[in-house]
Design an enzyme around this catalytic site. Structure first.
Site, PDB file in Angstrom:
ATOM      1  N   CYS A  75      12.744  20.394 -48.484  1.00  0.00           N
ATOM      2  CA  CYS A  75      14.167  20.139 -48.250  1.00  0.00           C
ATOM      3  C   CYS A  75      14.459  20.474 -46.795  1.00  0.00           C
ATOM      4  O   CYS A  75      14.193  21.592 -46.354  1.00  0.00           O
ATOM      5  CB  CYS A  75      15.039  20.980 -49.178  1.00  0.00           C
ATOM      6  SG  CYS A  75      16.788  20.704 -48.842  1.00  0.00           S
ATOM      7  N   HIS A  92       8.984  23.555 -56.719  1.00  0.00           N
ATOM      8  CA  HIS A  92       8.242  23.362 -55.466  1.00  0.00           C
ATOM      9  C   HIS A  92       7.074  24.347 -55.508  1.00  0.00           C
ATOM     10  O   HIS A  92       7.136  25.389 -56.174  1.00  0.00           O
ATOM     11  CB  HIS A  92       9.165  23.604 -54.265  1.00  0.00           C
ATOM     12  CG  HIS A  92      10.121  22.456 -54.042  1.00  0.00           C
ATOM     13  ND1 HIS A  92       9.939  21.515 -53.058  1.00  0.00           N
ATOM     14  CD2 HIS A  92      11.245  22.086 -54.705  1.00  0.00           C
ATOM     15  CE1 HIS A  92      10.915  20.619 -53.114  1.00  0.00           C
ATOM     16  NE2 HIS A  92      11.725  20.944 -54.107  1.00  0.00           N
ATOM     17  N   ARG A 107      12.115  10.193 -52.842  1.00  0.00           N
ATOM     18  CA  ARG A 107      13.357  10.842 -52.363  1.00  0.00           C
ATOM     19  C   ARG A 107      13.063  12.243 -51.797  1.00  0.00           C
ATOM     20  O   ARG A 107      13.122  12.477 -50.599  1.00  0.00           O
ATOM     21  CB  ARG A 107      14.376  10.894 -53.516  1.00  0.00           C
ATOM     22  CG  ARG A 107      15.781  11.227 -53.103  1.00  0.00           C
ATOM     23  CD  ARG A 107      16.045  12.688 -52.867  1.00  0.00           C
ATOM     24  NE  ARG A 107      15.744  13.524 -54.038  1.00  0.00           N
ATOM     25  CZ  ARG A 107      15.730  14.862 -54.004  1.00  0.00           C
ATOM     26  NH1 ARG A 107      15.985  15.507 -52.874  1.00  0.00           N
ATOM     27  NH2 ARG A 107      15.419  15.563 -55.079  1.00  0.00           N
TER      28      ARG A 107
HETATM   29  P1  HMG Z   1      30.515  16.519 -44.267  1.00  0.00           P
HETATM   30  O1  HMG Z   1      30.140  16.454 -42.839  1.00  0.00           O
HETATM   31  O2  HMG Z   1      31.238  17.729 -44.769  1.00  0.00           O
HETATM   32  O3  HMG Z   1      31.258  15.180 -44.691  1.00  0.00           O
HETATM   33  O4  HMG Z   1      29.165  16.352 -45.100  1.00  0.00           O
HETATM   34  P2  HMG Z   1      32.797  14.867 -44.850  1.00  0.00           P
HETATM   35  O5  HMG Z   1      33.121  14.784 -46.296  1.00  0.00           O
HETATM   36  O6  HMG Z   1      33.614  15.789 -43.993  1.00  0.00           O
HETATM   37  O7  HMG Z   1      32.871  13.409 -44.206  1.00  0.00           O
HETATM   38  C1  HMG Z   1      32.572  13.218 -42.808  1.00  0.00           C
HETATM   39  C2  HMG Z   1      32.200  11.774 -42.553  1.00  0.00           C
HETATM   40  O8  HMG Z   1      31.008  11.449 -43.258  1.00  0.00           O
HETATM   41  C3  HMG Z   1      33.243  10.770 -43.033  1.00  0.00           C
HETATM   42  O9  HMG Z   1      33.231   9.692 -42.093  1.00  0.00           O
HETATM   43  C4  HMG Z   1      32.718  10.262 -44.332  1.00  0.00           C
HETATM   44  O10 HMG Z   1      33.112   8.945 -44.683  1.00  0.00           O
HETATM   45  C5  HMG Z   1      31.212  10.283 -44.065  1.00  0.00           C
HETATM   46  P3  HMG Z   1      34.383   9.564 -40.978  1.00  0.00           P
HETATM   47  O11 HMG Z   1      35.659   9.454 -41.748  1.00  0.00           O
HETATM   48  O12 HMG Z   1      34.282  10.812 -40.150  1.00  0.00           O
HETATM   49  O13 HMG Z   1      33.979   8.314 -40.225  1.00  0.00           O
HETATM   50  N1  HMG Z   1      30.476  10.440 -45.308  1.00  0.00           N
HETATM   51  C6  HMG Z   1      29.503   9.629 -45.747  1.00  0.00           C
HETATM   52  N2  HMG Z   1      28.918   8.545 -45.223  1.00  0.00           N
HETATM   53  C7  HMG Z   1      27.969   7.935 -45.966  1.00  0.00           C
HETATM   54  N3  HMG Z   1      27.576   8.368 -47.189  1.00  0.00           N
HETATM   55  C8  HMG Z   1      28.120   9.463 -47.732  1.00  0.00           C
HETATM   56  C9  HMG Z   1      29.124  10.125 -46.996  1.00  0.00           C
HETATM   57  N4  HMG Z   1      29.848  11.236 -47.258  1.00  0.00           N
HETATM   58  C10 HMG Z   1      30.676  11.409 -46.223  1.00  0.00           C
HETATM   59  N5  HMG Z   1      27.725   9.883 -48.942  1.00  0.00           N
HETATM   60  C11 HMG Z   1      28.008  15.650 -47.086  1.00  0.00           C
HETATM   61  C12 HMG Z   1      29.171  16.431 -46.505  1.00  0.00           C
HETATM   62  C13 HMG Z   1      27.900  15.997 -48.543  1.00  0.00           C
HETATM   63  C14 HMG Z   1      28.284  14.155 -46.906  1.00  0.00           C
HETATM   64  C15 HMG Z   1      26.726  16.026 -46.309  1.00  0.00           C
HETATM   65  O14 HMG Z   1      26.605  17.413 -46.337  1.00  0.00           O
HETATM   66  C16 HMG Z   1      25.467  15.395 -46.863  1.00  0.00           C
HETATM   67  O15 HMG Z   1      25.285  14.191 -46.790  1.00  0.00           O
HETATM   68  N6  HMG Z   1      24.575  16.245 -47.388  1.00  0.00           N
HETATM   69  C17 HMG Z   1      23.334  15.756 -48.007  1.00  0.00           C
HETATM   70  C18 HMG Z   1      22.265  16.782 -47.911  1.00  0.00           C
HETATM   71  C19 HMG Z   1      21.020  16.300 -48.600  1.00  0.00           C
HETATM   72  O16 HMG Z   1      20.834  15.129 -48.877  1.00  0.00           O
HETATM   73  N7  HMG Z   1      20.124  17.262 -48.910  1.00  0.00           N
HETATM   74  C20 HMG Z   1      18.870  16.974 -49.566  1.00  0.00           C
HETATM   75  C21 HMG Z   1      19.045  16.697 -51.037  1.00  0.00           C
HETATM   76  S1  HMG Z   1      19.214  18.144 -52.023  1.00  0.00           S
HETATM   77  C22 HMG Z   1      17.582  18.671 -52.322  1.00  0.00           C
HETATM   78  O17 HMG Z   1      16.675  18.175 -51.721  1.00  0.00           O
HETATM   79  C23 HMG Z   1      17.341  19.686 -53.390  1.00  0.00           C
HETATM   80  C24 HMG Z   1      16.752  19.091 -54.688  1.00  0.00           C
HETATM   81  O18 HMG Z   1      15.513  18.449 -54.437  1.00  0.00           O
HETATM   82  C25 HMG Z   1      16.553  20.169 -55.755  1.00  0.00           C
HETATM   83  C26 HMG Z   1      15.801  21.396 -55.234  1.00  0.00           C
HETATM   84  O19 HMG Z   1      14.658  21.276 -54.777  1.00  0.00           O
HETATM   85  O20 HMG Z   1      16.396  22.461 -55.298  1.00  0.00           O
HETATM   86  C27 HMG Z   1      17.705  18.019 -55.277  1.00  0.00           C
HETATM   87 MG    MG Z   2      13.541  19.504 -54.343  1.00  0.00          MG
END
Ligand code: HMG
Ligand code: MG
Length: 325
Positions: free
Chosen positions: A252, A221, A27
């Site tokens: 990230c 990290h 992931r």
């Molecule tokens: P947004 O653009 O604000 O979404 O993104 P929204 O809520 O306004 O929805 C817009 C559209 O997206 C809608 O569709 C939703 O249905 C769709 P429409 O009605 O326009 O056709 N939608 C989705 N579709 C599929 N799956 C979903 C989903 N959610 C909404 N889950 C959102 C907000 C949270 C979705 C977006 O910002 C996002 O996906 N972010 C993910 C970022 C990410 O994955 N980052 C990496 C992981 S975190 C990390 O790596 C850190 C960690 O390792 C710890 C560390 O190191 O610190 C964990």
């Molecule tokens: Mg991480």
């Protein structure tokens, strides 16, 4: 006694006897690759990690596919992992993500919060409090269905836009995630700036807040080469869950200064040397990371992978030279 390819085990006082490794390579590692890895390769990666003895393998994220195209195949990948005798947590940012994960039978999910406003905006398009509000129904519904919930907290030490992050700011969001019902927290040093004293300070503050150390994991990290030192500080404090990424893959996409996670092999080397049980077969894990590096077209940044695969190559050359004589 020294076993070839393993350090001599010399236990040190004040450390746990067993550590659970939460493997995040599939992931956190693959979300940050420039190219998208084919689904079949991801599935083989997870299978190999399980065969190497890892028991908690974060499989993928059910996030918006436009935000993280590298993991857009979550629906295709997850069924290919069914039947593996390991825990397969997945990331879900919102109810839409939870619905997708539950539809495939996921039994462990993780929400992911930020200690800083800048990263909450960059990663989730929300303020910190808006993202907590987004997680609330996710945690409630998951828990009602008996699903285990991890709460990640990013930028626990430093943030690329805001600099050093005050400990009370981190404690506040940890408290909110625990009160929401998260079973465990993972403290993220997303950009790798933590040092051991800072880790100790945060863990002490969380203890004073009444958050049990058994509910805490650490997620380092390795940007500045501090991940192992920080891990040792956390172990001394009683933490027994450590996140790591096979081969040191990772980062990230929403925090440019994030590089790879602590490499699982480097962690297993240190823990084995301390006589701490992980259940991981280091040789098999190194072979997996060498194989994955071949798929990605670049060598693993893990020192242990490099050292052990070099040793193996030298051994092989030696055996071939011997045969020719
Ligand atoms: P947004 O653009 O604000 O979404 O993104 P929204 O809520 O306004 O929805 C817009 C559209 O997206 C809608 O569709 C939703 O249905 C769709 P429409 O009605 O326009 O056709 N939608 C989705 N579709 C599929 N799956 C979903 C989903 N959610 C909404 N889950 C959102 C907000 C949270 C979705 C977006 O910002 C996002 O996906 N972010 C993910 C970022 C990410 O994955 N980052 C990496 C992981 S975190 C990390 O790596 C850190 C960690 O390792 C710890 C560390 O190191 O610190 C964990
Ligand atoms: Mg991480």
């Amino acid at each position: 006694m020294t076993v070839r390819g393993l350090p001599m085990a010399v236990p040190a006082p004040g450390l746990p006897t067993r550590v659970r490794i939460h493997e995040v390579g599939a992931r956190d590692g693959l979300q940050n690759e420039k190219s998208t890895v084919p689904t079949a390769v991801k599935a083989e990666f997870v299978h190999r990690l399980a065969e190497a003895g890892l028991t908690t393998i974060e499989a993928t994220s059910f996030v918006h596919p436009k935000w993280v195209p590298q993991l857009a195949d979550a629906e295709q990948l997850f069924p290919l992992l069914s039947g593996l005798p390991v825990e397969l947590p997945v990331l879900v940012p919102n109810e839409r993500g939870l619905d997708r994960a539950l539809a495939l039978g996921a039994r462990r999910v993780a929400v992911f919060a930020s200690a800083t406003e800048s990263f909450a905006k960059a990663n989730l398009n929300r303020t910190v409090d808006e993202s907590l509000a987004m997680f609330h129904p996710v945690v409630e519904r998951a828990k009602a269905g008996g699903v285990h919930v991890r709460g990640y907290l990013s930028m626990c030490f430093g943030d690329p836009w805001e600099g050093a992050v005050p400990v009370p700011q981190v404690v506040r969001v940890c408290r909110a995630l625990i009160d929401m019902g998260c079973d465990e927290l993972s403290l993220g040093d997303t950009i790798g700036v933590a040092t051991p004293g800072h880790v100790e300070e945060l863990l002490t503050a969380l203890g004073e807040e009444g958050i049990p150390v058994s509910a805490l994991g650490v997620h380092f990290h390795d940007t500045y080469g501090q991940a192992l030192a920080n891990t040792l500080a956390a172990l001394r404090h009683g933490v027994t869950t450590v996140d790591a990424s096979a081969g040191g893959l990772g980062g990230c996409p929403f925090a440019k200064s994030a590089t790879g996670n602590l490499a699982t092999e480097d962690l297993v080397w240190m823990l084995t040397g301390l006589g701490i049980d992980t259940g991981v077969d280091l040789g098999r894990l190194v072979a997996t990371s060498v194989w994955m590096a071949g798929r990605l077209g670049r060598p693993s940044p893990s020192r242990t992978v490099r050292a052990l695969s070099h040793e193996d190559a030298e051994g092989q050359e030696g055996r071939e030279a011997h045969k020719e004589q």
